[in-house]
Write an enzyme that holds these catalytic residues in place. Sequence first.
Site, PDB file in Angstrom:
ATOM      1  CE  LYS A   1      -3.919   6.343  12.107  1.00 44.91           C
ATOM      2  NZ  LYS A   1      -5.162   4.683  12.079  1.00 44.91           N
TER       3      LYS A   1
ATOM      4  N   GLY B   1       2.590   7.259  17.715  1.00 42.04           N
ATOM      5  CA  GLY B   1       4.187   7.762  17.635  1.00 42.04           C
ATOM      6  C   GLY B   1       4.079   8.174  16.595  1.00 42.04           C
TER       7      GLY B   1
ATOM      8  CG  ASP C   1      -0.512   5.255  10.214  1.00 38.51           C
ATOM      9  OD1 ASP C   1      -0.745   5.096   8.995  1.00 38.51           O
ATOM     10  OD2 ASP C   1      -0.979   4.746  10.910  1.00 38.51           O
TER      11      ASP C   1
END
Length: 292
Positions: free
Chosen positions: A11, A104, A138
């Site tokens: 992202k 991750g 996230d």
Amino acid sequence: MKEITLDAYGKLNLTLDILGRRPDGYHDLRMVMQSVSLCDRVTIRETENGQIALRTSASYLPCDRGNLAYRAAEAFFAAVDVANPGVALYVEKRIPVCAGMAGGSADAAAVLRGLRRMYAPQLSVEELCRIGERVGSDVPYCVFGGTALAEGRGEILTRLAPIPECWAVLCKPDFPISTPELFGCVDAKKLTSHPDTPGMCESLERGDLNGVLRRVYNVFEAVLPEKYSEVFVIKDKLLDLGALSTCMTGSGPTVFGLFDNAAGAAQTAERLRREYPQTFCAAMVNLGEQFL
Ligand code: C5P
């Protein structure tokens, strides 16, 4: 279904704003997030031994609870009413590590999406995001994907209109930035500039690429310690090479430049790669509910 392979998209932060520190030690954020085509590949295979096993293509990454992909599998089986039959996870890394691109978290989200398809297809995207929240801030966005507003710790998600067609050159300098260290440099009350998040959302809604490009902004750039000044050098290089807008993504150190044509982005990536080997060219990826 005994085996599944999924793309785990990285992202960009089109905007990143920090509103304040919370009693739980985290920060309240407001960010416009965008998935990009640079992705890891995550394979999940059922093994029937009741264990979680993880391997990755990057030998330096942990293969135990230190890896968000492993923690995602643990969190999934703890949350759903299904016994773990045994799963072997394999992560092929392509997204740079410690880069601000949520690599991750993207892997963890892909594990959640894959396990949902294999064992709990009735789970909604909201339920899966709630499991992701326990793995990392996230992860819910990475489950959600596409163009989205992320608020709170990052878990309050609103779908936004997809970004108009454009391309990104992503350049990661050869040093990591610790996310907690950078949050530690921020006193939200002292930030003097903030991104125009409502304006960014409206520009997306109107399909106004110029409006988007003008509003790309990350407050972390304003508090970046001097030792990371290479970030600004890369921003200048991207602008010199024709980027229409540049910004650091997340807590860095990856810098991205946006282009309105694929050829310009590809040429710029080729030029920058001579100096910064971890330079990539990516398209924007727009994902909706079908992403699950
Ligand atoms: O949730 P996650 O483990 O990914 O967060 C990593 C670190 O980033 C936290 O330990 C915290 O220092 C910081 N963070 C924060 N506020 C957020 C998200 C992350 O302070 N909303």
